[in-house]
Design an enzyme around this catalytic site. Structure first.
Site, mmCIF file in Angstrom:
data_model
loop_
_atom_site.group_PDB
_atom_site.id
_atom_site.type_symbol
_atom_site.label_atom_id
_atom_site.label_comp_id
_atom_site.label_asym_id
_atom_site.label_seq_id
_atom_site.Cartn_x
_atom_site.Cartn_y
_atom_site.Cartn_z
ATOM 1 N N ALA A 1 0.293 -1.170 -0.143
ATOM 2 C CA ALA A 1 0.350 0.192 0.706
ATOM 3 C C ALA A 1 1.005 1.685 -0.215
ATOM 4 O O ALA A 1 0.472 2.361 -0.475
ATOM 5 C CB ALA A 1 -1.061 0.280 1.011
ATOM 6 N N GLY B 1 -0.893 5.167 0.597
ATOM 7 C CA GLY B 1 -0.998 4.937 0.335
ATOM 8 C C GLY B 1 -3.041 5.541 -0.804
ATOM 9 O O GLY B 1 -3.880 5.781 -0.954
ATOM 10 N N CYS C 1 4.738 0.132 -11.578
ATOM 11 C CA CYS C 1 5.312 1.190 -12.545
ATOM 12 C C CYS C 1 5.859 1.645 -13.675
ATOM 13 O O CYS C 1 6.857 2.307 -13.921
ATOM 14 C CB CYS C 1 4.919 2.980 -12.175
ATOM 15 S SG CYS C 1 6.224 3.071 -10.447
ATOM 16 N N ASP D 1 0.658 -4.064 -6.065
ATOM 17 C CA ASP D 1 1.511 -2.997 -6.406
ATOM 18 C C ASP D 1 2.087 -3.100 -6.030
ATOM 19 O O ASP D 1 3.948 -2.258 -4.866
ATOM 20 C CB ASP D 1 0.886 -1.295 -5.837
ATOM 21 C CG ASP D 1 1.060 -0.307 -6.815
ATOM 22 O OD1 ASP D 1 1.509 0.012 -8.005
ATOM 23 O OD2 ASP D 1 1.748 1.196 -6.367
ATOM 24 N N ASP E 1 1.655 -3.132 4.549
ATOM 25 C CA ASP E 1 3.682 -2.888 3.823
ATOM 26 C C ASP E 1 4.690 -3.411 4.727
ATOM 27 O O ASP E 1 3.978 -3.121 6.150
ATOM 28 C CB ASP E 1 3.278 -0.767 3.448
ATOM 29 C CG ASP E 1 4.691 -0.877 2.689
ATOM 30 O OD1 ASP E 1 3.961 -1.002 1.626
ATOM 31 O OD2 ASP E 1 5.336 -0.862 2.719
#
Length: 404
Positions: free
Chosen positions: A233, A236, A354, A301, A256
């Site tokens: 996370a 956030g 990403c 993520d 996390d």
């Protein structure tokens, strides 16, 4: 443009901290902007934008200036002179800028602009990996797009209002925005502004989040009442978006390995009015085991190279190494292997990065599906977002469904 001594000295100081002291550009710029309270918006913009520009084009400018790291202050002034000449800025009669070879700078620029690694100002190894993984045609377009300045994009906090109302409220304080095609809650600033100082931000009506990043939570497609685990996370950004999409109903467990990031997440959640989020620090494997087969959705993520966000983090290309990328791929594999066990039968696993490298993205999904825990999952869909196609950050996201 007229150059002001105190502003240029601030840029030189900042570059010294970034290049020679290993500090992060965003933190350095943040500190520089607090140096003199008398500086106005244009002064602050000059410092921030010039510092980032010189970080972005370090290899090109240093090659034209014929200087190498470690950079002395004299070297940094020579690089600054290159920046100014290439922008057509008249150099003032300062001792640091004396005898600047204007004609030679322009000639050298023309020469180096024919070689991609100089033209796009990237390390040799990164140029090789980019071409190898994406192909020459796509890599040419993508690295060029990643060298452009990042836009400022807001995400409407729909827990506190609509995008239309936010757009109207921003206009009332003279901040003009455009809607973003394909991103439901996003607004793009027409001109850069310090939105963090606005009452609208302090009241939690929006977050600053790139349009590509906003697609991740939407791709996960959470429903009110779901149990969602945001497994990496951080502070956030995506967690808050999940809460808004779930209309504060159901449960989000934000995990996390860094406690300080979860502390920041709690603060942001209070501002956003997101009440269905609980945080858990991953201090050992027991935290994960307690959640085995409990979640409707697990969002990973994943930590990655960050090559998709070079627009906003240009110093990353000078800090990254090929060894780091190989190591982070091992971490990604382990995280998918371990965290996928939190998905309940019939639930969905969302993997996102990403990064623009297939080896961190599609290859990781393919690899996972061939493992023992991966055999319980079926590939549903994925999205590859490239900066040269959208104008925003590069991202990847994949959805896997756990078999009943």
């Amino acid at each position: 443009m007229r150059l002001h001594r105190n502003l240029v000295f601030a840029v030189i100081d900042g570059l010294n901290d970034i290049f020679e002291n290993g500090q992060y550009a965003d933190k350095v710029v943040e500190g520089l902007l607090k140096r003199d309270k008398r500086w106005g918006a244009r002064d602050r913009a000059f410092i921030a934008e010039t510092t980032y520009e010189m970080v972005r084009w370090k290899r090109l400018y240093s090659s034209i200036a014929d200087v190498k790291q470690p950079f002395s202050r004299e070297d940094l002034w020579r690089m600054f002179a290159v920046w100014a000449v290439l922008r057509g800025i008249r150099l003032p009669d300062w001792p640091q800028l004396k005898n600047t070879p204007t004609r030679r700078i322009k000639g050298k620029f023309e020469e180096l602009s024919k070689i991609r690694k100089y033209k796009e100002s990237i390390p040799d190894w990164l140029d090789q990996i980019g071409e190898q993984e994406l192909g020459e045609v796509v890599w040419n377009k993508e690295i060029s797009a990643l060298n452009e300045q990042a836009d400022v994009v807001l995400r409407t906090n729909t827990l506190k209002g609509s995008k239309q109302n936010l757009k109207k409220a921003l206009k009332e304080i003279e901040i003009e925005t455009d809607v973003v095609s394909g991103s439901k809650d996003a607004l793009l600033l027409k001109e850069r502004a310090n939105v963090f100082k606005t009452e609208l931000f302090k009241k939690g009506l929006f977050e600053v989040q790139d349009a590509s990043s906003q697609l991740v939570a939407a791709f996960a497609n959470p429903k009110p009442g779901n149990k969602v685990v945001d497994a990496c996370a951080g502070a956030g950004g995506k967690t808050l978006h999940l809460a808004a999409l779930m209309e504060n109903q159901g449960q989000i467990i934000a995990l996390d390995i860094y406690q300080n990031k979860l502390k920041e997440l709690k603060r942001r959640a209070r501002r956003a009015g997101a009440h269905n989020i609980t945080t858990r620090w991953i201090e050992n494997n027991k935290v994960i085991k307690k959640l085995h087969a409990k979640a409707d959705i697990v969002l990973i993520d994943a930590p990655c190279s960050g090559l998709g966000v070079l627009k906003r983090n240009p110093d990353a290309k000078w800090k990254l190494t090929p060894e780091f990328i190989e190591k982070i791929k091992e971490t990604q594999s382990k995280i998918i292997h371990d965290y996928s066990k939190m998905v309940k039968p019939g639930g969905n696993l969302i993997y996102a990065t990403c990064s623009i490298l297939p080896s961190e993205n599609q290859s990781q999904i393919k690899k996972f599906l061939s493992t023992e825990p991966g055999k319980d999952f079926t590939f549903v869909d994925d999205r590859k977002i490239l900066a040269h196609q959208t104008g925003f950050d590069g991202f990847y996201m994949a959805m896997l469904k756990k078999n009943n």
